[in-house]
Design an enzyme around this catalytic site. Structure first.
Site, PDB file in Angstrom:
ATOM      1  N   GLY A  11       9.456   0.676 -25.918  1.00 28.13           N
ATOM      2  CA  GLY A  11      10.029  -0.628 -25.566  1.00 28.13           C
ATOM      3  C   GLY A  11       9.374  -1.157 -24.293  1.00 28.13           C
ATOM      4  N   ASP A 105      10.299   8.392 -22.570  1.00 26.66           N
ATOM      5  CA  ASP A 105      10.049   9.839 -22.741  1.00 26.66           C
ATOM      6  C   ASP A 105       9.439  10.169 -24.098  1.00 26.66           C
ATOM      7  OD1 ASP A 105      12.444   9.253 -23.977  1.00 26.66           O
ATOM      8  OD2 ASP A 105      13.370  11.185 -23.487  1.00 26.66           O
ATOM      9  N   SER A 107       7.317   8.321 -25.911  1.00 29.48           N
ATOM     10  CA  SER A 107       5.885   7.988 -25.874  1.00 29.48           C
ATOM     11  C   SER A 107       5.119   9.017 -25.046  1.00 29.48           C
ATOM     12  CB  SER A 107       5.672   6.623 -25.218  1.00 29.48           C
ATOM     13  OG  SER A 107       6.453   5.660 -25.848  1.00 29.48           O
ATOM     14  N   SER A 150      10.700   1.933 -18.425  1.00 26.50           N
ATOM     15  CA  SER A 150      11.906   1.808 -19.265  1.00 26.50           C
ATOM     16  C   SER A 150      12.994   1.122 -18.462  1.00 26.50           C
ATOM     17  CB  SER A 150      12.393   3.197 -19.696  1.00 26.50           C
ATOM     18  OG  SER A 150      13.673   3.090 -20.271  1.00 26.50           O
ATOM     19  N   ASP A 152      16.054   1.708 -19.020  1.00 24.00           N
ATOM     20  CA  ASP A 152      17.242   2.553 -19.123  1.00 24.00           C
ATOM     21  C   ASP A 152      17.454   3.489 -17.924  1.00 24.00           C
ATOM     22  OD1 ASP A 152      17.493   1.385 -21.605  1.00 24.00           O
ATOM     23  OD2 ASP A 152      16.553   3.049 -22.673  1.00 24.00           O
ATOM     24  N   GLU A 250      26.009   0.515 -24.076  1.00 24.99           N
ATOM     25  CA  GLU A 250      25.899   0.523 -25.544  1.00 24.99           C
ATOM     26  C   GLU A 250      26.086   1.923 -26.136  1.00 24.99           C
ATOM     27  OE1 GLU A 250      22.046  -0.836 -26.856  1.00 24.99           O
ATOM     28  OE2 GLU A 250      20.967   0.500 -25.506  1.00 24.99           O
ATOM     29  N   GLN A 288      18.112  -8.671 -20.986  1.00 23.64           N
ATOM     30  CA  GLN A 288      18.047  -7.647 -19.938  1.00 23.64           C
ATOM     31  C   GLN A 288      16.629  -7.106 -19.775  1.00 23.64           C
ATOM     32  OE1 GLN A 288      21.722  -4.828 -20.519  1.00 23.64           O
ATOM     33  NE2 GLN A 288      21.371  -5.962 -22.378  1.00 23.64           N
TER      34      GLN A 288
HETATM   35  O1  F6P Z   1      14.921   1.754 -24.295  1.00 18.58           O
HETATM   36  C1  F6P Z   1      15.007   0.409 -23.977  1.00 18.58           C
HETATM   37  C2  F6P Z   1      15.988  -0.307 -24.874  1.00 18.58           C
HETATM   38  O2  F6P Z   1      16.051  -1.654 -24.467  1.00 18.58           O
HETATM   39  C3  F6P Z   1      17.392   0.305 -24.914  1.00 18.58           C
HETATM   40  O3  F6P Z   1      18.151  -0.016 -23.797  1.00 18.58           O
HETATM   41  C4  F6P Z   1      17.902  -0.250 -26.208  1.00 18.58           C
HETATM   42  O4  F6P Z   1      18.869   0.612 -26.774  1.00 18.58           O
HETATM   43  C5  F6P Z   1      16.676  -0.294 -27.077  1.00 18.58           C
HETATM   44  O5  F6P Z   1      15.558  -0.274 -26.207  1.00 18.58           O
HETATM   45  C6  F6P Z   1      16.580  -1.486 -27.976  1.00 18.58           C
HETATM   46  O6  F6P Z   1      15.470  -1.313 -28.786  1.00 18.58           O
HETATM   47  P1  F6P Z   1      14.863  -2.487 -29.687  1.00 18.58           P
HETATM   48  O7  F6P Z   1      14.185  -3.450 -28.780  1.00 18.58           O
HETATM   49  O8  F6P Z   1      13.903  -1.790 -30.575  1.00 18.58           O
HETATM   50  O9  F6P Z   1      16.000  -3.130 -30.403  1.00 18.58           O
END
Ligand code: F6P
Length: 368
Positions: A11, A105, A107, A150, A152, A250, A288
């Site tokens: 991501g 992690d 990747s 990331s 997260d 989430e 976000q």
């Molecule tokens: O890991 C980053 C993230 O934005 C997470 O917070 C979220 O759960 C996920 O990627 C969303 O992934 P995608 O963009 O594939 O929907």
């Protein structure tokens, strides 16, 4: 002349462009050739125009750009040996034997595996007569360095991942906006934030906005969380608060490992027999993740990018793959797979509902 390739994977996160800019410019500054692999692992597997030589001015203005300008993609082909063999062939075709990867992690684990497998991939290229032994001689070893990009902030061993403070800032701005309308109508809002299995964004957003209540995966509420939340909200309302903000990660779970959904929380706040609050749900989603990086992430991306180039040039076949981290405001090199292992331990602890251990592991990480 050493040739160093840079790629982004997984991501996207704010700050990835700052990483690419810093790596390209540091590589050129140290007399190396800099390359970008476009579209993440897909670019490695497909090669050709997806691996491009970069000049100093190619990355001009990238610090203030959101997302990743060199693209990222989920690549199934890289999971197969044939895909990795194509990747090795493409890198060698460009004369590249040093790779810097910015991603999460997953990747980075893929990168470590690629490095470990590299000698056998080279052997296969020789056996299949793609290249001669003499041609392969300079490429017997592949150096890889990881950077954690990331939103997260879920990698153990680093205080902050590149992008997490930008996402946190975006969440805080959004909560501020919501608070104005919540207060006007005396409403409650349940706000779901990202973070996958990590509660860092929700926890820090809760602290930074003074939310009434939060839910995070690492520390599920006691079984009486419904009464606890309603009691706190009622108390705040009695004190004259006209708005109620509940932030839910989430990945939030209850003690049995069941997901706590925004709908469950909303129904409770809105229950006519209880608080009876006019309640809305806002899922912040990808706002976000998008947008430009805050100053901290730009700084982190730049300092870590510079360190990654130094690290990849200093790596030897004997040194384990390293990841660049930040600990107590210092840029540090750490063993990548140890950081990944620790990260997995947190996930395992949550999965097996050993929440004290999960929180303990995160605590050491926060205070490390
Ligand atoms: O890991 C980053 C993230 O934005 C997470 O917070 C979220 O759960 C996920 O990627 C969303 O992934 P995608 O963009 O594939 O929907």
């Amino acid at each position: 002349k050493k040739k160093i390739a840079i790629m982004t994977s997984g991501g996207d996160s704010p700050g990835m462009n700052g990483v690419v800019r810093a790596c390209v410019r540091m590589a050129i500054h140290l007399g190396c050739d800099a390359y970008c692999v476009y579209e993440g692992y897909e670019g490695l597997v497909r090669g050709g125009s997806l691996i491009r030589k970069m000049q100093w001015y190619d990355v001009r203005g990238w610090l203030s750009e959101g997302g990743t300008l060199i693209g990222t993609a989920r690549c199934m082909a890289f999971f197969e040996r044939d895909g990795r063999l194509a990747a090795a062939r493409n890198l060698i075709a460009e004369g590249i034997d040093a790779l810097i990867i910015c991603g999460g992690d997953g990747s980075l684990t893929g990168a470590d595996r690629f490095r470990a497998e590299w000698p056998s991939l080279i052997q296969e290229l020789e056996d299949k007569k793609v290249y001669t032994a003499a041609q392969l001689e300079p490429y017997r070893h592949l150096n890889i360095v990881g950077l954690v990009g990331s939103i997260d902030n879920d990698l153990s061993g680093t205080d902050a991942t590149i992008g997490c403070y930008s996402a946190l800032s975006r969440i805080c701005n959004a909560v501020d906006l919501i608070e104005a309308t919540a207060s006007s109508h005396s409403r409650a809002f349940v706000i779901e934030v990202m973070g996958r299995h990590c509660g860092w964004l929700a926890l820090m957003a809760g602290v930074a906005t003074g939310a009434d209540f939060i839910f995070i995966p690492e520390k599920p509420r006691e079984d009486n969380w419904r009464e606890e939340m309603c009691g706190i909200v009622e108390h705040h309302r009695k004190l004259g608060k006209r708005k109620t903000i509940v932030i839910i990660a989430e990945g939030a779970l209850d003690r049995e490992g069941n997901k706590i959904s925004p709908d469950m929380v909303k129904d409770l706040l809105a229950d006519k027999k209880g608080l009876g609050l006019d309640t809305r749900i806002t899922t912040l989603g990808h706002v976000q993740r998008g947008g430009t990086a805050v100053a901290y992430d730009r700084m982190l991306a730049t300092l870590q990018g510079v360190e990654a180039v130094k690290a990849v040039l200093e790596a030897t076949p004997e040194t384990p793959t390293c990841v660049i981290t930040i600990n107590e405001n210092k840029i540090v090199r750490k063993n990548l797979m140890e950081a990944v292992k620790e990260t997995k331990m947190v996930a395992k602890a949550i999965e097996s509902q050993d929440f004290d251990r999960a929180m303990g592991l995160r605590d050491t990480e926060f205070s490390e």
